[in-house]
Design a protein around this motif. Structure first.
Motif, PDB file in Angstrom:
ATOM      1  N   LYS A  72      33.696  35.861  50.072  1.00  0.00           N
ATOM      2  CA  LYS A  72      33.994  34.905  51.390  1.00  0.00           C
ATOM      3  C   LYS A  72      32.486  35.211  52.483  1.00  0.00           C
ATOM      4  CE  LYS A  72      38.893  35.453  52.204  1.00  0.00           C
ATOM      5  NZ  LYS A  72      39.868  36.174  53.004  1.00  0.00           N
ATOM      6  N   LYS A  73      31.843  36.365  52.017  1.00  0.00           N
ATOM      7  CA  LYS A  73      30.487  36.356  52.829  1.00  0.00           C
ATOM      8  C   LYS A  73      29.421  35.709  52.147  1.00  0.00           C
ATOM      9  CE  LYS A  73      27.761  40.112  55.102  1.00  0.00           C
ATOM     10  NZ  LYS A  73      27.721  41.582  55.208  1.00  0.00           N
ATOM     11  N   TYR A  74      29.184  35.659  51.014  1.00  0.00           N
ATOM     12  CA  TYR A  74      27.976  35.264  50.335  1.00  0.00           C
ATOM     13  C   TYR A  74      28.066  33.852  49.595  1.00  0.00           C
ATOM     14  CZ  TYR A  74      26.394  40.144  51.391  1.00  0.00           C
ATOM     15  OH  TYR A  74      25.910  41.185  52.058  1.00  0.00           O
ATOM     16  N   LEU A  75      29.311  33.663  49.418  1.00  0.00           N
ATOM     17  CA  LEU A  75      29.547  32.245  48.544  1.00  0.00           C
ATOM     18  C   LEU A  75      30.053  31.214  49.366  1.00  0.00           C
ATOM     19  CD1 LEU A  75      31.044  33.800  45.242  1.00  0.00           C
ATOM     20  CD2 LEU A  75      28.585  33.070  45.732  1.00  0.00           C
ATOM     21  N   GLY A  76      29.595  29.994  49.118  1.00  0.00           N
ATOM     22  CA  GLY A  76      30.084  28.701  49.867  1.00  0.00           C
ATOM     23  C   GLY A  76      31.417  28.973  50.151  1.00  0.00           C
ATOM     24  N   PRO A  77      31.683  28.317  51.491  1.00  0.00           N
ATOM     25  CA  PRO A  77      33.076  28.219  51.728  1.00  0.00           C
ATOM     26  C   PRO A  77      33.878  27.182  51.235  1.00  0.00           C
ATOM     27  CG  PRO A  77      31.637  27.503  53.237  1.00  0.00           C
ATOM     28  CD  PRO A  77      30.867  27.641  52.482  1.00  0.00           C
ATOM     29  N   SER A  78      33.210  26.376  50.425  1.00  0.00           N
ATOM     30  CA  SER A  78      34.030  25.301  49.729  1.00  0.00           C
ATOM     31  C   SER A  78      34.789  25.775  48.406  1.00  0.00           C
ATOM     32  CB  SER A  78      33.114  24.009  49.259  1.00  0.00           C
ATOM     33  OG  SER A  78      32.223  24.672  48.454  1.00  0.00           O
ATOM     34  N   MET A  79      34.230  26.979  48.060  1.00  0.00           N
ATOM     35  CA  MET A  79      34.827  27.686  46.947  1.00  0.00           C
ATOM     36  C   MET A  79      36.247  28.291  46.907  1.00  0.00           C
ATOM     37  SD  MET A  79      33.544  30.735  44.376  1.00  0.00           S
ATOM     38  CE  MET A  79      31.933  29.575  44.105  1.00  0.00           C
ATOM     39  N   PHE A  80      37.186  27.589  46.416  1.00  0.00           N
ATOM     40  CA  PHE A  80      38.513  27.932  46.572  1.00  0.00           C
ATOM     41  C   PHE A  80      39.028  28.796  45.434  1.00  0.00           C
ATOM     42  CE2 PHE A  80      38.489  23.707  44.263  1.00  0.00           C
ATOM     43  CZ  PHE A  80      39.396  24.085  43.213  1.00  0.00           C
ATOM     44  N   HIS A  81      40.340  29.250  45.531  1.00  0.00           N
ATOM     45  CA  HIS A  81      40.942  30.237  44.803  1.00  0.00           C
ATOM     46  C   HIS A  81      42.287  29.810  44.340  1.00  0.00           C
ATOM     47  CE1 HIS A  81      43.048  32.570  47.671  1.00  0.00           C
ATOM     48  NE2 HIS A  81      41.573  32.746  48.200  1.00  0.00           N
ATOM     49  N   PHE A  82      42.836  29.841  43.362  1.00  0.00           N
ATOM     50  CA  PHE A  82      44.215  29.835  43.124  1.00  0.00           C
ATOM     51  C   PHE A  82      45.229  31.180  43.629  1.00  0.00           C
ATOM     52  CE2 PHE A  82      44.480  26.594  39.401  1.00  0.00           C
ATOM     53  CZ  PHE A  82      44.404  25.859  39.968  1.00  0.00           C
ATOM     54  N   TYR A  83      46.267  30.924  44.014  1.00  0.00           N
ATOM     55  CA  TYR A  83      47.244  32.010  44.480  1.00  0.00           C
ATOM     56  C   TYR A  83      47.087  32.491  45.559  1.00  0.00           C
ATOM     57  CZ  TYR A  83      48.206  31.490  39.322  1.00  0.00           C
ATOM     58  OH  TYR A  83      48.341  30.915  38.341  1.00  0.00           O
ATOM     59  N   GLN A  84      48.115  33.001  46.496  1.00  0.00           N
ATOM     60  CA  GLN A  84      48.023  33.733  47.589  1.00  0.00           C
ATOM     61  C   GLN A  84      47.286  35.010  47.625  1.00  0.00           C
ATOM     62  OE1 GLN A  84      51.632  35.434  48.936  1.00  0.00           O
ATOM     63  NE2 GLN A  84      50.844  35.788  51.022  1.00  0.00           N
ATOM     64  N   LYS A  85      47.568  35.687  46.746  1.00  0.00           N
ATOM     65  CA  LYS A  85      46.542  36.775  46.239  1.00  0.00           C
ATOM     66  C   LYS A  85      45.902  36.627  45.071  1.00  0.00           C
ATOM     67  CE  LYS A  85      46.711  41.960  45.751  1.00  0.00           C
ATOM     68  NZ  LYS A  85      45.482  41.952  46.769  1.00  0.00           N
ATOM     69  N   PRO A  86      44.563  36.090  45.226  1.00  0.00           N
ATOM     70  CA  PRO A  86      43.761  35.903  43.873  1.00  0.00           C
ATOM     71  C   PRO A  86      43.808  36.874  43.066  1.00  0.00           C
ATOM     72  CG  PRO A  86      42.158  36.138  45.850  1.00  0.00           C
ATOM     73  CD  PRO A  86      43.899  36.035  46.290  1.00  0.00           C
ATOM     74  N   LEU A  87      43.655  36.657  41.675  1.00  0.00           N
ATOM     75  CA  LEU A  87      43.480  37.497  40.829  1.00  0.00           C
ATOM     76  C   LEU A  87      42.284  38.038  40.230  1.00  0.00           C
ATOM     77  CD1 LEU A  87      46.084  35.714  38.052  1.00  0.00           C
ATOM     78  CD2 LEU A  87      46.517  38.126  39.222  1.00  0.00           C
ATOM     79  N   ASN A  88      42.089  39.113  39.923  1.00  0.00           N
ATOM     80  CA  ASN A  88      40.630  39.540  39.428  1.00  0.00           C
ATOM     81  C   ASN A  88      40.919  39.900  38.132  1.00  0.00           C
ATOM     82  OD1 ASN A  88      38.296  40.800  39.258  1.00  0.00           O
ATOM     83  ND2 ASN A  88      38.907  42.862  40.011  1.00  0.00           N
ATOM     84  N   ILE A  89      40.270  38.848  37.192  1.00  0.00           N
ATOM     85  CA  ILE A  89      40.486  38.684  35.953  1.00  0.00           C
ATOM     86  C   ILE A  89      39.219  39.557  35.195  1.00  0.00           C
ATOM     87  CG2 ILE A  89      40.513  37.358  33.903  1.00  0.00           C
ATOM     88  CD1 ILE A  89      43.261  37.418  35.283  1.00  0.00           C
ATOM     89  N   VAL A  90      39.429  40.517  34.509  1.00  0.00           N
ATOM     90  CA  VAL A  90      38.288  41.043  34.076  1.00  0.00           C
ATOM     91  C   VAL A  90      38.155  41.337  32.655  1.00  0.00           C
ATOM     92  CG1 VAL A  90      38.524  43.137  36.159  1.00  0.00           C
ATOM     93  CG2 VAL A  90      39.623  43.356  33.850  1.00  0.00           C
TER      94      VAL A  90
END
Length: 484
Positions: A72-90
């Motif tokens: 949220k701080k460093y990447l463009g605000p247009s970048m969206f994510h899926f899900y209410q709590k986004p997944l951290n896929i590793v």
């Protein structure tokens, strides 16, 4: 009956015991808010993931909350994510993905069909690693066998005289280059594309894209959007002739009888896995060519055997394009795209310098060639046909059970399921789709969502997806819909 296919006990895979008991039905992408589900997943009747003999490595990196704040701080605000709590896929392995807790998910979206062979397919990974050890980059002003070998292999997959290959880094670049070719070759400026289509995120390709959620309100110049030949929602149903007449009218009255080119996905991806009305492209290609234009097939999502019945999506309509664009699955996750055309059209770019610094670099070329070899070796086109038929048959049986399913469509492993609140009126079930989308994640299925109204599940998994995986997706949908 469907639920009896699975063991009744709850899976004890690492991390799955951490699944929350409740979840909210909100999406991070603008969607109506509903109340949370009023039940917890039942360990004795919820479907469980098929067995998979692989254990993910222990993850020691930053957790999802920390990553989200940094993003949220460093990447463009247009970048969206899926899900209410986004997944951290590793981590990923074939048709499965793993989160920071080691929980396994079935990937039914393949990173928007970017992954064709499967996540981290060993033969593709090995080709990339071995080439990286030798030479990572050498521009095309020098010779290197990788780009020539890859171009030869790709050209061998093309019908007719489509034998000249240009390598780029993405589908947006590919479609930009195709539009340039069309305008130079024809001497005209007007481009025609379909409403509900998507062709990329660059300034030029956003002009071709008609989906309002992607377009910015700036002039794109000499681009015309014609009626979408959608058999389910289109005003003329499956009547290809009427849709083709609409295109003819645009040429006659909008471009003064001349056009540079026509571009279409042969099965619309972002638009919701929409297959064009039968016979449409044959009629339209003839009209466009008579108006001096060229015909471009966007195979970014539908190519490389994904449809099962054919290697290229345009073959399902019985046509031969003048230019074909491709990306995503061509590199199994690598930043790679291509444009293939005829020697005659290719000559127009020889009038000036046409150059791409990273297009066809040794690493991407080695990876792309490995993808073609794996798809052939593992007979993935036939596999897509077999598994896709099974999946669609089960989904259509589910449609008879649940009124919320308005339409099941697609070919092979490029499938769309459209949800409605009224089958006769085809009223989009926007809120309900969001609920089901979140619920499937809870059950362990990562799926795509799209369409003009955001009410379509886009099922486009890696091509190693099995019938057991298909059964799990359908049973998970059945379970979630039964709880609505």
């Amino acid at each position: 009956m469907a639920l009896q296919r699975y063991l009744l006990k709850r899976s004890h895979e690492a991390g799955e015991k951490l699944r929350p008991l409740l979840f909210r039905s909100f999406s991070s992408i603008a969607a109506p808010a509903l109340h949370p589900f009023d039940y917890a997943p039942n360990a004795y009747n919820a479907p469980t993931l098929p067995s998979f003999d692989y254990s993910p490595k222990a993850y020691k990196g930053p957790l999802g909350d920390e990553i989200l704040q940094k993003r949220k701080k460093y990447l463009g605000p247009s970048m969206f994510h899926f899900y209410q709590k986004p997944l951290n896929i590793v981590e990923g392995k074939m048709q499965y993905l793993f989160d920071e807790n080691g929980r396994r998910y079935l990937d039914a979206f393949a990173g928007i069909v970017t992954v064709s062979c499967g996540h981290c397919h060993p033969e593709v990974v090995n080709a990339i690693v071995e080439q990286s050890k030798l030479l990572q980059h050498a521009t095309t002003i020098y010779l290197h066998h990788a780009i020539a070998d890859f171009a030869e292999a790709l050209a061998s997959k093309m019908p007719g005289n489509l034998k000249v290959v240009y390598f780029v880094n993405s589908g947006s670049e590919a479609n930009d280059l195709a539009m340039l070719m069309a305008r130079l070759y024809s001497g005209n400026l007007g481009m025609i594309s379909l409403r509900n289509g998507y062709h990329g995120g660059s300034s030029g390709t956003l002009g071709l894209t008609a989906l309002s959620t992607w377009k910015y309100s700036i002039p794109e110049g000499e681009i015309h959007h014609v009626m979408n030949p959608d058999p389910y929602r289109g005003v003329f149903g499956s009547d290809a002739t009427s849709y083709a007449k609409d295109l003819q009218d645009h040429i006659d009255f909008g471009t003064s009888g001349k056009v540079a080119g026509f571009i279409a996905e042969t099965i619309q991806g972002v638009g919701g896995a929409v297959e064009l009305a039968p016979g449409y492209l044959k009629l339209v290609y003839d009209i466009v060519r008579k108006a001096g234009g060229v015909c471009i097939a966007d195979e970014v999502q539908s190519g490389f055997g994904r449809t099962g019945s054919h290697y290229w999506g345009f073959e399902t309509q019985g046509v031969l394009p003048d230019i074909v664009t491709m990306a995503k699955g061509i590199g199994n996750g690598l930043p790679l795209g291509a444009v293939v055309t005829t020697p005659e059209i290719a000559k127009v770019l020889a009038e000036k310098i046409q150059f791409n610094t990273f297009g066809g670099n040794p690493v991407c070329s080695a990876g792309g060639l490995a993808v073609l070899r794996v798809l052939d070796k593992e007979k993935r086109q036939a596999h897509c046909a077999d598994v896709g038929l099974h999946l669609i048959e089960r989904l259509r049986a589910l449609q008879q059970k649940h009124d919320i399913i308005g339409n099941v469509r697609g070919r092979g492993l490029m499938v769309g399921v459209e949800f409605v609140t009224d089958k006769k009126e085809k009223t989009p079930a926007k809120a309900e789709t969001t609920v089901l989308f979140e619920k499937l994640r809870e059950l362990g299925v990562l799926i795509g969502k799209g369409g003009l109204h955001g009410n379509v599940f886009r099922i486009k998994p890696p091509m190693c997806f099995t019938k057991d995986d298909a059964d799990f997706v359908v049973d998970a949908m059945d379970y979630a819909m039964s709880k609505l």
